[in-house]
Write a protein that holds these residues in place. Structure first.
Motif, PDB file in Angstrom:
ATOM      1  N   ARG A 173       0.857  -1.185   0.000  1.00 30.65           N
ATOM      2  CA  ARG A 173       0.000   0.000   0.000  1.00 30.65           C
ATOM      3  C   ARG A 173       0.897   1.239   0.000  1.00 30.65           C
ATOM      4  O   ARG A 173       2.038   1.180   0.470  1.00 30.65           O
ATOM      5  CB  ARG A 173      -0.911  -0.010   1.219  1.00 30.65           C
ATOM      6  CG  ARG A 173      -1.958  -1.135   1.177  1.00 30.65           C
ATOM      7  CD  ARG A 173      -2.917  -1.064   2.353  1.00 30.65           C
ATOM      8  NE  ARG A 173      -2.290  -1.251   3.653  1.00 30.65           N
ATOM      9  CZ  ARG A 173      -2.012  -2.433   4.200  1.00 30.65           C
ATOM     10  NH1 ARG A 173      -2.337  -3.541   3.570  1.00 30.65           N
ATOM     11  NH2 ARG A 173      -1.442  -2.509   5.385  1.00 30.65           N
TER      12      ARG A 173
ATOM     13  N   THR B  57       1.013   3.722   1.940  1.00 33.52           N
ATOM     14  CA  THR B  57       1.531   4.023   3.278  1.00 33.52           C
ATOM     15  C   THR B  57       2.713   3.114   3.624  1.00 33.52           C
ATOM     16  O   THR B  57       3.636   3.533   4.324  1.00 33.52           O
ATOM     17  CB  THR B  57       0.433   3.874   4.348  1.00 33.52           C
ATOM     18  OG1 THR B  57      -0.151   2.577   4.246  1.00 33.52           O
ATOM     19  CG2 THR B  57      -0.635   4.937   4.186  1.00 33.52           C
ATOM     20  N   GLU B  58       2.681   1.878   3.127  1.00 32.50           N
ATOM     21  CA  GLU B  58       3.800   0.967   3.356  1.00 32.50           C
ATOM     22  C   GLU B  58       5.035   1.426   2.579  1.00 32.50           C
ATOM     23  O   GLU B  58       6.153   1.308   3.086  1.00 32.50           O
ATOM     24  CB  GLU B  58       3.413  -0.461   2.962  1.00 32.50           C
ATOM     25  CG  GLU B  58       2.373  -1.075   3.881  1.00 32.50           C
ATOM     26  CD  GLU B  58       1.868  -2.418   3.387  1.00 32.50           C
ATOM     27  OE1 GLU B  58       1.712  -3.323   4.240  1.00 32.50           O
ATOM     28  OE2 GLU B  58       1.622  -2.564   2.173  1.00 32.50           O
TER      29      GLU B  58
ATOM     30  N   ARG C 178       5.839   4.518   1.851  1.00 32.49           N
ATOM     31  CA  ARG C 178       6.394   5.665   2.581  1.00 32.49           C
ATOM     32  C   ARG C 178       7.090   5.212   3.869  1.00 32.49           C
ATOM     33  O   ARG C 178       8.156   5.714   4.212  1.00 32.49           O
ATOM     34  CB  ARG C 178       5.309   6.695   2.875  1.00 32.49           C
ATOM     35  CG  ARG C 178       4.828   7.413   1.603  1.00 32.49           C
ATOM     36  CD  ARG C 178       3.920   8.587   1.909  1.00 32.49           C
ATOM     37  NE  ARG C 178       2.676   8.221   2.563  1.00 32.49           N
ATOM     38  CZ  ARG C 178       1.579   7.811   1.925  1.00 32.49           C
ATOM     39  NH1 ARG C 178       1.561   7.736   0.605  1.00 32.49           N
ATOM     40  NH2 ARG C 178       0.486   7.503   2.592  1.00 32.49           N
ATOM     41  N   ALA C 179       6.483   4.270   4.555  1.00 35.50           N
ATOM     42  CA  ALA C 179       7.077   3.784   5.807  1.00 35.50           C
ATOM     43  C   ALA C 179       8.405   3.072   5.536  1.00 35.50           C
ATOM     44  O   ALA C 179       9.386   3.271   6.272  1.00 35.50           O
ATOM     45  CB  ALA C 179       6.103   2.857   6.533  1.00 35.50           C
TER      46      ALA C 179
END
Length: 162
Positions: free
Chosen positions: A140, A142-143, A145-146
């Protein structure tokens, strides 16, 4: 009744730092074992002067973003302009890249894959960048970016320990 003595190492929870380092080593090992698909001329030149990881990183950046100014290459690699210029010189000596004056701004020098090495560029994309992209596509946003942020923080911490 069993005593509540000190926990042994076997009782300790796995360390996220150790798990991450193990995973990073597996990725790096996989990349190191992937052959760099170059023609016979470049293979001979690299037998005499094997490429350093920085050469491979520079070539990958040029392949992924060509045409690329030497200044932009330096920024992307996090090295000085002089270092980026030397990397391009080394890659050029192996016949892998070529420099050209930017027609829109004659002060800029652009780097691109040498036309005779287009197959090499495509093979690099297939063996290194596309598998990475497929893995990222499974995450995803967000993953993504993390993961990137975590790697940036680790790099910062390693740089402060010099």
């Amino acid at each position: 009744m069993p005593s509540a003595g000190p926990a042994t190492q076997a009782d300790a929870a796995p360390s996220p730092a150790v798990d991450l380092l193990t995973a990073l080593r597996a990725v790096i090992k996989a990349f190191e074992h992937l052959p760099i698909p170059v023609d016979e001329q470049a293979q001979e030149a690299w037998r005499q002067a094997p490429p350093a990881p920085r050469h491979v990183a520079a070539l990958m950046r040029v392949v992924a973003e060509e045409p690329l100014s030497v200044t932009r290459l330096a920024e992307r690699l996090g090295v000085s302009l002089a270092t980026a210029s030397q990397l391009v010189t080394d890659l050029e000596a192996h016949g892998l890249v070529e420099r050209a004056e930017d027609a829109a701004d004659r002060r800029r020098t652009l780097v691109r894959v040498a036309e005779s090495q287009r197959a090499v560029a495509n093979a690099l994309l297939d063996t290194r960048l596309r598998p990475m992209q497929r893995a990222l596509d499974r995450m995803r946003p967000t993953e993504h970016r993390a993961l990137l942020r975590g790697l940036e923080l680790i790099a910062e911490e390693l740089d402060t320990n010099d």
